[in-house]
Enzyme design. Structure first.
Site, PDB file in Angstrom:
ATOM      1  N   PHE A 537       0.823  -1.201   0.000  1.00 43.81           N
ATOM      2  CA  PHE A 537       0.000   0.000   0.000  1.00 43.81           C
ATOM      3  C   PHE A 537       0.862   1.257   0.000  1.00 43.81           C
ATOM      4  O   PHE A 537       0.538   2.255  -0.652  1.00 43.81           O
ATOM      5  CB  PHE A 537      -0.909  -0.009   1.237  1.00 43.81           C
ATOM      6  CG  PHE A 537      -1.898   1.114   1.297  1.00 43.81           C
ATOM      7  CD1 PHE A 537      -3.087   1.049   0.583  1.00 43.81           C
ATOM      8  CD2 PHE A 537      -1.657   2.235   2.077  1.00 43.81           C
ATOM      9  CE1 PHE A 537      -4.008   2.084   0.640  1.00 43.81           C
ATOM     10  CE2 PHE A 537      -2.572   3.274   2.142  1.00 43.81           C
ATOM     11  CZ  PHE A 537      -3.758   3.189   1.419  1.00 43.81           C
ATOM     12  N   ASP A 650      -5.429 -12.135   3.961  1.00 41.36           N
ATOM     13  CA  ASP A 650      -3.998 -11.860   3.785  1.00 41.36           C
ATOM     14  C   ASP A 650      -3.259 -12.111   5.101  1.00 41.36           C
ATOM     15  O   ASP A 650      -2.507 -11.262   5.584  1.00 41.36           O
ATOM     16  CB  ASP A 650      -3.791 -10.421   3.315  1.00 41.36           C
ATOM     17  CG  ASP A 650      -2.406 -10.212   2.698  1.00 41.36           C
ATOM     18  OD1 ASP A 650      -1.776 -11.216   2.320  1.00 41.36           O
ATOM     19  OD2 ASP A 650      -1.956  -9.060   2.612  1.00 41.36           O
TER      20      ASP A 650
END
Length: 871
Positions: A537, A650
């Site tokens: 990210f 995840d």
């Protein structure tokens, strides 16, 4: 400087329940005396015995002067003093006299210090020959707020005799003069027996964004006036003003319990109550926190019930509900987790007081703002167990306050303001000067912009409520700011009219909103030296907020594959999740072209860093077990903690973070999905991280909670073997940790590949149970894998086996210094090294980013995962 946001006028709507955290109460480090709190000397302290000829002292020691003493408080065209020698059933001599007005009258008080003030009005219709005060109908107002409208203290509905009444208000007086206006209706009179105008501490109502949760900065609460509807000492006796520094009365709660058989009162000495540093002990005296109601035995097989309080209210107004908690029933920390509900909605999931306060018997409170219309003139507060294996099955509540909030025209009684204006929404609750929450027009526009989706929600409210926990339908006080993106790379910026942005901002509990300038200051303008982590990210920075709070600031990289969807998902998921083993989201920033998330700071970083790749002290076997157990608890809560459940998608060692006490918390919910109904699956594009992906999910692209179980099995092997899940630099058969470890286990050689630092320190039975749990998690088919609850049970059993017989590390003899090699030996060793394939040192084999020495195995692995988008 922190930028404050101007808010739209509040129109509290049905289903509005905004959670505000104002912190815990009490004096720094103090336990309080029998009076309950530190001394508070009010700057203004006007105590008037209206209509009396001489001063009077109350049973609690407060001295009331006559309303003609010291200063000319009263301005009236026509007033009469009335008094009686004695009366039965009255709490004090204050009610033996009254001042009666047949025309408008005003009491004016010059304030030493503007700010929060108590206004307490005492009423009792004393018998007089001139007036029948039981028939008196009148109104009372300040210059800004209506306190009473067409008030009458006559006989009860069943003809019972009139009784005395105390009306208590909390007003933020901003002018140097505070006036009380008494206005009798035509052909009637007004009267009052006693008046109190007393300064109140500023901390009683927090208006600072730093202490609000989860709605972020706002300046709305100081714009309201409040009237005390209920103030209850839960589980204890009535507390009189003599035992409260601020002169408050706390009534018993027994009359409001729905089922007394479900409740048990407990108490301790007030002297044991502690107050965390930096908070105020004036919020409530220690007498309140020294008593509580907990779940009773109830003689049932499973203690799966809630303790309930019902409070009747006027549905035309909003209410500030303050709940007080203090764990006086636990014998040890981290043993009590319970849920709190308001009006049947999940308000706090898994409240863990010991984590919040770091000690037992420590005062803590939370505030809620809600519109009572959903409850049909009733506010219901409930506490109950979490229904999962997290410790004691119990719940408690120590104190409960309900304050009515002024409506849109500044009235606390009726729909008209002091200037005759009429409230625009009967269900609203906004002070005339307030700037908070969401306007009705704004909400209407947001919903209208969604068209058919809104219709679907309204047609199926029960389904919608099942899919969303409490926090997902909170309306943040800063919802005037709405800048969520409509698609990746397309931002609405500061647009306040975008339908999508408004809906998202106003219907989800988004956490505190941060201005970009605040986060620049907190991270020293995103200094590269403040980077503490790097992910798909973007970078994670260490930050320090203005109030001294240390936070982790995750800033999106514009070139990242991950964007708006992950950003929104992370906020949405963490806003409705609250658990000791999940990382808490503090807030976010979406100003201009930024996507920034602000989390609680986890001082010891990712679990992976303590296993390999970093020069950190190795973890003991017990530490690894406890970390895995904590992560399993967090995942178990995700899967079972809500009606629908959540799949993380995840799970890996970099997404398990450790706080300063090495308590594990699951993080990074950008890929998370709501779990399907029982026996169903979610068809979705495969996402996750190489080495952790469930092979069944990869083959069929069908997601279930067992996909998280598979990934967690790989995490267990990482903890045991201290190497990455995928290392292409190793020989072909060793590249994939899950496959390699299971091969060695089937051969009975698992001990040969465990972390060398564990040698001699690991209980063999404990290791076998641990490896057995990992093996079950890695089953090829999800139906053959255990639930996270079963995995958690096996890990806790492995810890018990280790604690029962911890091995003693063998003493290693001191190694003799090696002899220097001869020239011939040195040449032979060099030749052998040149001919052999590159060997992997433990450090090299364990480094997640080390691709040196790659062989054909790496190319083979890449071919296998071609076309799969990883994280």
């Amino acid at each position: 400087m922190r930028r404050r946001h101007r808010m739209e006028p509040l129109r509290l709507l049905p289903l509005l329940l905004v959670l505000l955290q104002c912190g815990a109460s009490a004096a720094p480090g103090g336990s309080g005396d029998d009076a309950g709190s530190r001394s508070f000397t009010p700057a203004d302290n006007f105590l008037l015995d209206c209509g009396a000829t001489t001063a009077v002292t109350m049973p609690d020691g407060r001295a009331f002067k006559t309303d003609a003493q010291s200063a000319p408080f009263l301005s009236a065209r026509d007033d009469v003093r009335a008094s009686v020698p004695a009366a039965r059933g009255l709490p004090s001599p204050l009610y033996l006299s009254a001042r009666v007005f047949s025309d408008d009258a005003t009491y004016a008080f010059q304030l030493t210090r503007p700010g929060w003030h108590w206004i307490r009005l005492h009423f009792y219709p004393v018998n007089t020959t001139q007036f029948d005060l039981t028939q008196a109908v009148f109104s009372v107002s300040t210059d800004d707020y209506v306190l009473l409208h067409s008030f009458n203290l006559g006989p009860g509905p069943d003809g019972s005799p009139p009784t005395w009444a105390l009306k208590e208000y909390l007003i933020n007086a901003t002018a140097p003069r505070l006036s009380l206006h008494f206005s009798p209706q035509r052909n009637s009179v007004a009267f009052v027996n006693g008046i109190e105008v007393v300064s109140a501490p500023d901390e009683l109502v927090s208006d600072s964004g730093a202490n609000l949760f989860p709605v972020g900065p706002c300046d709305g609460l100081s714009g309201f006036a409040y009237q005390t509807a209920y103030r209850l000492n839960v589980g204890g006796p009535q507390i009189t003003p003599a035992n409260d520094t601020l002169g408050r009365t706390w009534a018993k709660d027994t009359g409001f319990l729905q089922s007394r058989s479900a409740a048990e009162s407990v108490s301790v000495s007030p002297s044991v109550v502690q107050y965390p540093d930096g908070t105020s002990d004036l919020i409530a005296p220690n007498w309140v926190y020294a008593s509580a109601v907990k779940m009773a035995d109830a003689r049932v097989g499973a203690r799966n019930f809630n303790v309930t309080w019902n409070l009747d209210v006027d549905p035309s107004f909003g209410y500030l509900v303050r709940l007080h908690f203090c764990d006086i029933i636990s014998k040890a920390l981290n043993d009590l987790y319970f849920n709190v509900y308001v009006n049947g909605r999940m308000a706090i999931s898994g409240l863990d007081l010991s984590t919040i306060t770091t000690s037992l018997a420590a005062a803590y409170y939370k505030d809620f703002v809600l519109n009572a219309s959903l409850a049909m003139d009733r506010i219901t507060v409930q506490v109950g167990p979490m229904n999962e294996d997290t410790g004691a099955i119990d719940a408690l509540l120590n104190g409960l306050e309900v304050l009515k909030m002024s409506n849109s025209v500044g009235s606390l009684d009726g729909e008209f303001g002091v200037d005759g204006s009429r409230a625009s929404s009967a269900g609203g609750g906004s002070g005339r000067k307030a700037v908070a929450a969401v306007g009705f027009a704004m909400m209407f526009g947001a919903f209208a912009g969604l068209g058919a989706m809104v219709v679907k929600w309204y047609k199926r409210p029960q389904d919608w409520e099942k899919r969303n926990s409490f926090s997902s339908w909170l309306l943040p006080l800063h919802a005037g700011h709405s800048s969520f993106m409509t698609s990746k790379g397309s931002w609405t910026g500061s647009n306040r009219s975008g339908a999508y942005g408004n809906l998202y901002s106003s219907t989800l509990g988004l956490g505190r909103y941060f201005a970009f300038s605040e986060l620049q200051e907190a991270t020293r303008n995103f200094d590269k030296d403040a980077v503490i982590g790097v992910g798909g990210f973007g970078n994670v920075y260490l930050g320090h907020l203005e109030d001294g709070t240390t936070v982790a600031v995750k800033r999106a990289n514009p070139q990242s594959d991950q964007g708006v969807i992950e950003f929104q998902t992370e906020i949405q998921m963490l806003s409705k999740l609250r658990h000791r083993h999940l990382v808490s989201l503090i807030g976010y920033c979406d100003e201009n072209s930024e996507m920034i998330l602000v989390y609680e700071y986890m001082a010891n970083g990712p679990f992976r860093d303590h296993l390999y790749g970093k020069d950190l002290p190795p973890l003991t076997w017990k530490q690894r077990l406890e970390i895995c157990i904590g992560a399993a608890r967090g995942l178990h809560y995700l899967h079972t903690g809500s009606a629908q459940g959540i799949i993380h998608r995840d799970v890996k060692t970099t997404n398990i973070l450790l706080d300063d006490s090495f308590v594990a918390k699951v993080s990074d919910f950008g890929l998370s999905k709501d779990a399907p109904s029982m026996g169903m699956h979610v068809s979705t594009a495969v996402k996750g991280s190489f080495g952790y992906l469930d092979p069944e999910y990869f083959r069929r692209q069908q997601l279930t909670d067992k996909s998280d179980v598979y990934s967690f099995g790989v995490v267990l092997l990482e903890a045991l073997c201290a190497r990455p899940a995928i290392n292409p630099a190793l020989p072909r058969e060793q590249v994939n940790l899950g496959e390699w470890a299971m091969q060695q286990k089937r051969k009975g050689q698992l001990q040969k590949i465990i972390d060398p630092v564990l040698e001699g320190t690991i209980n063999l039975e404990s290791m076998n149970k641990f490896a057995e749990a990992a093996e079950k998690c890695l089953a090829d088919y999800g139906v053959d894998r255990p639930s996270m609850g079963d995995v958690l049970w096996n890990l806790e059993y492995a810890l018990q086996l280790h604690d029962a017989a911890p091995p003693t590390p063998p003493e290693k003899p001191a190694a003799a210094p090696p002899a220097a090699p001869s020239p011939d030996e040195h040449k032979a060793a060099a030749a052998a090294a040149a001919a052999a394939p590159p060997a992997q040192s433990p450090a090299a084999a364990h480094h997640p980013d080390d691709n040196s020495g790659s062989t054909a195995a790496a190319d083979d692995l890449i071919a296998q995962i071609a076309g799969m988008k990883g994280r």
